[in-house]
Write an enzyme that holds these catalytic residues in place. Structure first.
Site, short mmCIF file in Angstrom:
data_model
loop_
_atom_site.label_atom_id
_atom_site.label_comp_id
_atom_site.label_asym_id
_atom_site.label_seq_id
_atom_site.Cartn_x
_atom_site.Cartn_y
_atom_site.Cartn_z
N ASP A 31 -63.28 16.90 12.81
CA ASP A 31 -64.24 16.20 13.68
C ASP A 31 -63.77 16.15 15.13
OD1 ASP A 31 -65.47 15.53 11.20
OD2 ASP A 31 -64.27 13.71 11.04
N GLU A 244 -75.56 14.32 10.63
CA GLU A 244 -74.44 13.57 11.21
C GLU A 244 -73.85 14.38 12.37
OE1 GLU A 244 -71.65 13.09 7.97
OE2 GLU A 244 -71.22 15.22 7.85
O1 FUB Z 1 -64.57 12.95 8.69
C1 FUB Z 1 -65.41 12.10 7.93
C2 FUB Z 1 -66.82 12.51 8.10
O2 FUB Z 1 -67.01 13.86 7.68
C3 FUB Z 1 -67.33 12.53 9.52
O3 FUB Z 1 -67.56 11.25 10.05
C4 FUB Z 1 -68.52 13.38 9.35
O4 FUB Z 1 -69.10 13.83 10.53
C5 FUB Z 1 -67.96 14.50 8.51
O5 FUB Z 1 -67.30 15.46 9.27
#
Ligand code: FUB
Length: 345
Positions: A31, A244
């Protein structure tokens, strides 16, 4: 790209074709939120660990506890890990799951924005402050008022305003906020409360930040992502709808909102005329990577744009053990972004 379908030999072949290699390999990182502060590259990633939690669609296996900041003097130089910048044990309101963070710089101070699950099981977004871009960061005693869900991305506009984009489906709980308060029904289901396929998809949120960057200056608003006919993308349009990993960058006076489509594993973008949108779907930035998740940032270093992203190739496909990578990103003459194939060397 489900990791179960790739064996060891396939990984060797895949890695030979990978367009880039992990920036660091002594820890797992994911991320990546990259920024160019004072002539140097700073990457604010999640710090992946194996906490022994079983894989589930709520993301319980993403049991991260702290953040490290990575810096690079230039895009070709060594990536340096500056150690623990913030640990969950030092955040009074947060219990666990330190997911994708971002950072901002204002008036000589550095701000780390991070989602974490509070003791009531609800994701909130916090902020921690430092005099140094690499921390250590001092967390605020409480989460940002009216914050919820995950994946904060803080964008500084040219007029000096800062905006936070956020939200994430399934384990990120965005679907539980449809009525304005947290809906705790069916706690073990990642898809309870998701709209039907023919209904508009859930939307990411934006809130302008206060001058001190510690709170929202307004109630969060949804941002619209429209198709070529000006209609909201539908929940069933899983190759294009928001899931997301919000990010914002500005190119030639246009606002580019980019995001992950989650269960279909693309990084896509949509273009608008203001930070609030509406945004019209523009296309794909990144094809699926090894591992379930895809999450990125877009950062200009001097005159060149880069895509920071992650994959699970170093861990041979373990979804929650990812590695941050970088590759050049190209804006084309017509305003579109060239799609990147991560294993096409
Ligand atoms: O790293 C945990 C979660 O996985 C993140 O918040 C999302 O965007 C995904 O990458």
């Amino acid at each position: 790209m489900p990791e179960e379908s790739i064996d060891h030999i396939d990984f060797i072949k895949l890695n030979e074709k990978a367009i880039s290699q992990p920036l660091v390999s002594h820890i797992y990182t994911a991320d990546p939120s990259a920024h160019y502060f004072n002539g140097k590259i700073y990457i604010y990633p999640s710090h992946d660990v194996d906490a022994g939690e079983a894989f589930d669609d709520l993301g319980s296996h993403f049991a991260m506890e702290d953040y490290h900041v990575i810096s690079m003097d230039s895009i070709d130089s060594e990536a340096v890990d500056h150690g623990v910048a913030l640990h969950v044990d030092n955040v009074s309101w947060a219990e666990k799951q330190m997911w994708a963070p971002d950072a901002a710089h204002k008036n000589g101070k550095y701000y780390l924005f991070f989602p974490a699950k509070a003791y009531d099981g609800i994701f909130r977004i916090g902020v921690a402050v430092s005099d140094s871009p690499v921390g250590p960061f001092q967390p605020q005693p409480k989460a940002i008022k009216n914050s919820f869900s995950i994946d904060p991305a803080v964008f500084e506009d040219e007029d000096g305003s800062y905006y936070m984009y956020f939200g994430g489906l399934w384990g990120g709980q965005l679907q539980r906020w449809r009525k304005g308060t947290f809906n705790a029904e069916s706690p073990d289901s990642p898809t309870a409360h998701i709209p039907k396929d023919d209904e508009p998809a859930l939307l990411p949120l934006i809130a302008k930040m206060t001058d001190d960057l510690l709170e929202f200056a307004e109630a969060p608003k949804e941002i619209e992502i429209l198709d070529e006919n000006g209609e909201l993308l539908l929940a069933g349009d899983t190759d294009r709808r928001f899931f997301e990993a919000s990010w914002m960058h500005k190119y030639k006076e246009k606002y580019y909102f980019s995001y992950s489509t989650g269960d279909t594993h693309f990084i896509c973008y949509a273009i608008g005329d203001t930070p609030y949108g509406p945004f019209t779907y523009g296309g794909k930035i990144l094809e699926p990577v090894v591992g379930w998740t895809s999450h990125h940032s877009i950062c200009k270093v001097e005159d060149t744009w880069y895509l920071f992203y992650h994959d699970s190739s170093l861990s041979k496909g373990v979804t929650h053990l990812r590695s941050v990578k970088v590759t050049e990103l190209h804006h084309l003459e017509d305003g579109s972004i060239k799609t990147i194939a991560p294993y096409s060397k």
